[in-house]
Design a protein around this motif. Structure first.
Motif, PDB file in Angstrom:
ATOM      1  N   TYR A  56       1.626  -5.215 -38.571  1.00  0.00           N
ATOM      2  CA  TYR A  56       1.101  -6.295 -39.409  1.00  0.00           C
ATOM      3  C   TYR A  56       1.699  -7.617 -38.970  1.00  0.00           C
ATOM      4  O   TYR A  56       2.913  -7.666 -38.720  1.00  0.00           O
ATOM      5  N   PRO A  57       0.980  -8.685 -38.901  1.00  0.00           N
ATOM      6  CA  PRO A  57      -0.454  -8.801 -39.222  1.00  0.00           C
ATOM      7  C   PRO A  57      -1.358  -8.734 -37.998  1.00  0.00           C
ATOM      8  O   PRO A  57      -2.564  -8.864 -38.119  1.00  0.00           O
ATOM      9  N   LYS A  58      -0.720  -8.512 -36.802  1.00  0.00           N
ATOM     10  CA  LYS A  58      -1.535  -8.620 -35.587  1.00  0.00           C
ATOM     11  C   LYS A  58      -2.686  -7.613 -35.603  1.00  0.00           C
ATOM     12  O   LYS A  58      -3.814  -7.939 -35.236  1.00  0.00           O
ATOM     13  N   ALA A  59      -2.353  -6.371 -35.999  1.00  0.00           N
ATOM     14  CA  ALA A  59      -3.406  -5.349 -35.990  1.00  0.00           C
ATOM     15  C   ALA A  59      -4.561  -5.774 -36.892  1.00  0.00           C
ATOM     16  O   ALA A  59      -5.734  -5.650 -36.524  1.00  0.00           O
ATOM     17  N   ASP A  60      -4.222  -6.272 -38.073  1.00  0.00           N
ATOM     18  CA  ASP A  60      -5.263  -6.665 -39.030  1.00  0.00           C
ATOM     19  C   ASP A  60      -6.126  -7.793 -38.457  1.00  0.00           C
ATOM     20  O   ASP A  60      -7.348  -7.770 -38.537  1.00  0.00           O
ATOM     21  N   ARG A  61      -5.451  -8.769 -37.880  1.00  0.00           N
ATOM     22  CA  ARG A  61      -6.196  -9.916 -37.353  1.00  0.00           C
ATOM     23  C   ARG A  61      -7.110  -9.500 -36.209  1.00  0.00           C
ATOM     24  O   ARG A  61      -8.263  -9.916 -36.134  1.00  0.00           O
ATOM     25  N   GLN A  62      -6.564  -8.689 -35.299  1.00  0.00           N
ATOM     26  CA  GLN A  62      -7.398  -8.267 -34.167  1.00  0.00           C
ATOM     27  C   GLN A  62      -8.550  -7.389 -34.656  1.00  0.00           C
ATOM     28  O   GLN A  62      -9.663  -7.484 -34.187  1.00  0.00           O
ATOM     29  N   PHE A  63      -8.208  -6.545 -35.598  1.00  0.00           N
ATOM     30  CA  PHE A  63      -9.257  -5.657 -36.109  1.00  0.00           C
ATOM     31  C   PHE A  63     -10.373  -6.463 -36.781  1.00  0.00           C
ATOM     32  O   PHE A  63     -11.555  -6.174 -36.602  1.00  0.00           O
ATOM     33  N   LEU A  64     -10.002  -7.496 -37.530  1.00  0.00           N
ATOM     34  CA  LEU A  64     -11.020  -8.302 -38.217  1.00  0.00           C
ATOM     35  C   LEU A  64     -11.958  -8.988 -37.220  1.00  0.00           C
ATOM     36  O   LEU A  64     -13.156  -9.115 -37.473  1.00  0.00           O
ATOM     37  N   ASP A 222      -2.358   0.947 -34.041  1.00  0.00           N
ATOM     38  CA  ASP A 222      -1.872   0.490 -32.739  1.00  0.00           C
ATOM     39  C   ASP A 222      -3.024   0.212 -31.786  1.00  0.00           C
ATOM     40  O   ASP A 222      -2.966  -0.690 -30.960  1.00  0.00           O
ATOM     41  N   ALA A 223      -4.075   1.008 -31.927  1.00  0.00           N
ATOM     42  CA  ALA A 223      -5.230   0.815 -31.045  1.00  0.00           C
ATOM     43  C   ALA A 223      -5.894  -0.524 -31.309  1.00  0.00           C
ATOM     44  O   ALA A 223      -6.427  -1.152 -30.398  1.00  0.00           O
ATOM     45  N   TRP A 224      -5.886  -0.978 -32.553  1.00  0.00           N
ATOM     46  CA  TRP A 224      -6.456  -2.294 -32.835  1.00  0.00           C
ATOM     47  C   TRP A 224      -5.471  -3.384 -32.356  1.00  0.00           C
ATOM     48  O   TRP A 224      -5.860  -4.364 -31.758  1.00  0.00           O
ATOM     49  N   GLU A 225      -4.172  -3.109 -32.639  1.00  0.00           N
ATOM     50  CA  GLU A 225      -3.172  -4.132 -32.345  1.00  0.00           C
ATOM     51  C   GLU A 225      -3.089  -4.421 -30.850  1.00  0.00           C
ATOM     52  O   GLU A 225      -2.877  -5.551 -30.439  1.00  0.00           O
ATOM     53  N   TRP A 226      -3.266  -3.378 -30.082  1.00  0.00           N
ATOM     54  CA  TRP A 226      -3.070  -3.522 -28.626  1.00  0.00           C
ATOM     55  C   TRP A 226      -4.377  -3.421 -27.853  1.00  0.00           C
ATOM     56  O   TRP A 226      -4.392  -3.166 -26.667  1.00  0.00           O
TER      57      TRP A 226
END
Lengths: 254, 754
Positions: A56-64, A222-226
């Motif tokens: 958080y929050p990178k995964a959420d932001r990338q996922f969005l 992690d897949a969304w974050e990276w």
């Protein structure tokens, strides 16, 4: 809501401007509450942060970013954490919780989550591995929904075809394992902590509505974050995004 | 008094005109009068004495007046009258033969007693006088009229009173005869739902006066009466009903009585009603559900109260066809929204609603739920009328108008106006003005006025029912008794993103909320549009009524609201064949007219169908009656049948064209003795007065009827004679002369001038 790294700008005041808020569940973990020095009441945390903030929050932001491209959805464009004990939780009928193998819910959180689920809310859990973390999660969710069984979701369940057609469950590794696989290190693997086989499990209510979808032995976050990392294999990010799209479309319509 | 003073009754003066019968020129008479007057004035002016000028003037005036009166008598005033020639004319006597004539008057006699007294030969002076002057023809009437020989032909068993029909029938039966007039003896309690105007115009044209004799008390007291109860002819099982029952009373003001709703001896609802002040009606609102399919006879009644004059007007019965059908509704949503999930859950246990969901998830990608086949909606939103017409209701969520082609927009409008479907517009970021719907063919269908688009608008609103909403079954939230407003107050606020403050002319707002700018925000409104109905529900997140932390988990308001909304949406949506009867209930032998509206699969009226009604009697006897196209209206077929048994008739109608079945429909008819005659059974003086006045006749009560024969002689039509009646010997003139002389004498005495 809590002030953490890259604090969320969302909250109750933003409610209503969008149809959907990707809401991350804040919960108390085995280290208890957080003090200013990053210590939990029961010891020092990993990286000084509670488990619910993992990725958080990178995964959420990338996922969005990806979510807006995938689904025609009027979605709020920032991370949006809400505590399980917050009465406002019920305004967001779909929530996401990670590292639930470390959760240790307070009585208020148990009540809040129970009321959220019984009213018709939908919980997605992710990123916990192995028998020990499973037991921890199971102990907590049984406090929330006593007497409800956790069942394996068959591949013909609608959640696997609500948006994308998913024919098999993929074990999505954390970023270190994924990079090791990409680099071809000997012995590189997707599993961790003894969680060798990925599962998608569920908890249903009396009428057969799916209340909780459990992504176990896998790490969609992690897949969304990276996803932007060239060393992170695309097939895992693709699966993670497809599964997330399906869970959201399903959770908003069933 | 009038007759004593003026020698004749007022009617003579109304009908005749005044003339002077003295020979010679009137001018000559006037000159003579002037001379006499001048002499009188001169005498009083010139006479010597102590009288002052004023005294002389008064006495001169009195004397001139006296001379004037005497002169008038000498001019021989006469009343010129056209009177009916004796024994050369007919009079039709119409007697009310309906059940209301059996009602008792306050003095304990029945209304019919008066008729018996009036028309029994040898006992009635009035009848004798009429017979002396006219040839009488007797008619009985109730729902129809027929000739009778005399009062012996009356049974007082008619189930309805049709005054217009009776007047028409008597006029036609006596046409060609010299008719002096019609005498109508009735309480005037017409219940034939037929306007009097046409019958009265015909009588005016024929110059036939009607003399009405009103029997019975104008006010039946003490009494309680239930007004007509309006309910839908058919509903889905489990639908909520809110029925307003008007209770009127006389002599029982402020009494509290129970209003009971029952079906098949089972009490469905009971409400305490406190009656209004004297003569003032009150509206009692009852709420109930009908859960068992089939024809249901619902009885609303107030138990007879002590001393009540008429008990049979304390109950009303209605027939409701409770249908157990699965109604298919298409819900099209432009994006994933929680409304889909929660609305589906709200109706998932409702066997009568099939909510088919088509949800756009990407530009050309759709999620389909509850479809019947793999092909259904495979191409997205329907592109043909036939595809759309298979649904009976359409819910449009947050979807921009530009998603649709112009043809599809027109098709949605036609779905409501031509097919008669129900459409529900939901609020959202892409709905109403914000979705670009202004200026489209669908905008006209919407029951609300679209303002300027404001994509940033967001308001939290506390929803409350309007007065119209309080009476509407869709927004009762399951309240069986009491005021649903309290239930609405208990629900948490929700949000709207479409600023709508006005409904269209002809539309009704059922739910509103105070808006932040002080104006109102429309929440739920509806209107009829063509054959169908259009609803607008503006909030974007009504599911908060279930999800909000302020709502207890066992609160069913959200589920109930959406179940009732979707049932209402498809309620009354026409089928290819729609059958209606002109009676809710009928009596044995009463003709019943059935009307079938027939459309094809495109919902276009069909005029060349073969339409057959199949009528099953209570004992199981089946008869078939073909229905014929009315010619006046496209797709409308009628047939008549006469029930011969008492009980429940099943009426089925089927339509076919070129051997292909277009559809069928069924309904039920109950035959039983009717109580209609006991409702509004007080004497209708105004109606009877109107009949008399508009035809040139007169209105009588039993107390004033004695002058009837003479009045007909004076005012009647037919063969007439001109008569002159002297007025010079009217007592009034003699009294005037004496009075003037007396006044003059008295004046002199008072002034000391004797």
């Amino acid at each position: 809501m809590r002030d953490v790294e890259a604090p969320a700008s969302a909250g109750g005041s933003a409610y209503g401007t969008h149809e959907f808020y990707w809401t991350r569940a804040e919960y108390t973990d085995v280290f208890g509450g957080l003090d200013d020095e990053g210590f939990g009441s029961r010891g020092r945390r990993w990286r000084g942060r509670p488990f619910w903030t993992t990725d958080y929050p990178k995964a959420d932001r990338q996922f969005l970013v990806v979510l807006k491209k995938m689904i025609r959805l009027n979605v709020y464009g920032a991370e949006h954490p809400v505590s399980l004990a917050d009465p406002q939780l019920r305004r967001y009928p779909l929530i996401y919780a990670v590292e639930v193998g470390h959760m240790d819910l307070t009585a208020d959180e148990v009540r809040g989550l129970r009321s959220f689920l019984n009213a018709g809310g939908f919980l997605i859990v992710d990123d916990f591995w192995g028998p020990r973390e499973w037991d921890q999660f199971q102990a907590n969710i049984r406090r929330v929904l006593p007497g409800r069984s956790i069942v394996e979701l068959p591949m013909d369940h609608e959640i696997f075809s609500a948006y994308y057609q998913i024919d098999s469950i993929v074990q999505v590794p954390n970023v270190r394992n994924a990079e090791a696989i990409t680099r071809g290190y000997p012995g590189a693997h997707t599993w961790e902590k003894g969680g060798y086989v990925p599962h998608v499990r569920g908890i249903f209510d009396d009428k057969g509505h799916l209340m909780v979808v459990i992504n176990f032995n896998t790490d969609l976050g992690d897949a969304w974050e990276w996803a932007e990392d060239p060393m992170y294999p695309l097939r895992y990010s693709t699966y993670a995004c497809e599964m997330a799209a399906n869970m959201i479309v399903y959770g908003m319509s069933h | 008094v009038f007759e004593f003073l003026f020698k004749y009754r007022p009617v003579y003066f109304e009908q005749g005109h005044l003339a002077l019968g003295a020979p010679g020129s009137v001018r000559l008479w006037l000159v003579a009068a002037a001379v006499l007057g001048a002499i009188a004035v001169a005498t009083y002016t010139m006479a010597r004495g102590r009288a002052r000028v004023a005294d002389r003037a008064v006495m001169a005036a009195l004397r001139v007046l006296l001379l004037g009166v005497l002169l008038l008598c000498l001019l021989r005033p006469v009343l010129v009258l056209s009177t009916v020639a004796p024994q050369q004319n007919f009079v039709g006597v119409l007697v009310d033969d309906s059940r209301s004539m059996q009602l008792q008057n306050e003095d304990g006699t029945r209304r019919s007693n008066f008729v018996t007294r009036l028309l029994t030969p040898g006992q009635s002076e009035l009848l004798q006088k009429l017979s002396d002057r006219f040839t009488l023809r007797f008619f009985r009437f109730s729902s129809s009229a027929s000739r009778i020989d005399g009062p012996g032909g009356l049974t007082y068993d008619g189930t309805h009173t049709d005054l217009a029909g009776a007047l028409d029938a008597a006029r036609q039966a006596l046409s060609g005869l010299p008719l002096a007039g019609l005498v109508m003896i009735t309480d005037g309690a017409d219940n034939a739902d037929r306007p009097l105007t046409d019958a009265l115009v015909s009588l005016q044209a024929a110059g036939v006066p009607v003399f009405t004799v009103g029997v019975g008390d104008e006010e039946v007291s003490p009494d309680i009466e239930l007004g007509r109860v309006e309910v839908p002819r058919s509903i889905l099982t489990g639908s909520a009903l809110v029925v307003d029952v008007v209770v009127t009373q006389t002599g029982m003001h402020r009494t509290t009585v129970p209003l009971i709703v029952e079906s098949d001896e089972r009490i469905l609802a009971q409400e305490s009603v406190t009656l209004g002040s004297e003569g003032e009606p009150v509206v009692a609102r009852v709420r109930f559900h009908l859960d068992e399919p089939g024809p249901r006879r619902i009885r609303f009644r107030i138990p007879a109260q002590p001393g009540e004059r008429v008990e049979r007007n304390n109950a009303r019965q209605v027939q409701i066809d409770v249908r157990s059908e699965r109604e298919k509704i298409l819900y099209f949503e432009g994006e994933p929204r929680f409304q889909v999930k929660f609305m589906r859950r709200a109706v998932e246990d409702d066997d009568n609603i099939q909510l088919v969901v088509l949800q756009r998830t990407a530009q050309s990608k759709f999620l389909r739920l509850e479809v019947d086949s793999a092909d259904e909606l495979a191409g997205g939103f329907p592109r043909t009328r036939a595809e759309l017409d298979r649904y009976r209701g359409l819910v449009l969520g947050s979807v921009e108008a530009s998603f649709f082609t112009h043809d599809q927009l027109q098709m949605i409008a036609d779905f409501v106006s031509d097919r008669g479907g129900g459409v529900l517009f939901l609020g959202g970021h892409n709905a109403f003005a914000e979705g670009g719907w202004a200026g489209t063919p669908v905008e006209e269908v919407m029951p609300v006025v679209l303002g300027r688009s404001d994509p940033k608008f967001l308001a939290e609103v506390q929803v409350a029912p309007t007065p119209a909403g309080l009476a509407h079954p869709a927004v009762q939230l399951g309240a069986q008794d009491g005021d649903p407003s309290e239930r609405w107050k208990a629900l948490p606020p929700i949000t709207v993103v479409n600023r709508i403050s006005e409904v269209k002319p002809g539309a009704t707002a059922l739910l509103t909320a105070p808006a932040p700018d002080g104006d109102r925000q429309v929440i739920l409104a509806h209107q009829r549009y063509g054959r169908g109905k259009a609803l607008a529900f503006i909030p974007q997140d009504s599911w908060l009524w279930q999800m909000s932390a302020d709502v207890p988990l066992d609160n069913q308001s959200f589920e109930t609201f959406w179940q009732q909304m979707l049932r209402w949406l498809v309620d009354g949506v026409p089928r290819p064949v729609t059958l209606t009867l002109d009676h809710e209930h009928a009596e044995r032998g009463e003709s019943v007219r059935l009307t079938a509206s027939v459309v094809d699969s495109s919902y276009l009226a069909v005029d060349d169908a073969t339409v057959l009604a199949r009528i099953t009697s209570p004992s199981g006897v089946v008869s078939e009656v073909p229905a014929d196209w009315t010619v006046d209206r496209d797709g409308e077929y009628v047939a008549q049948f006469v029930p011969s048994e008492e009980g429940e008739y099943e009426v089925q109608v089927s339509a076919a064209r070129d051997g292909r079945v277009l559809g069928s429909d069924a309904t039920y008819l109950r035959t039983a003795p009717s109580d209609d005659e006991f409702f509004s059974a007080g004497r209708r003086t105004r109606t009877l007065d109107r009949i008399a006045e508009e035809t040139g006749g007169r209105f009588y009560t039993p107390e004033t009827v004695a002058s009837l024969p003479e009045d007909i002689s004076v005012t009647g039509a037919g063969v007439t004679l001109v008569e002159e009646k002297d007025l010079w010997d009217m007592p009034a003139l003699f009294i005037l002369v004496v009075l003037l002389m007396g006044v003059e004498w008295g004046y002199r005495r008072t002034r000391g001038l004797v």
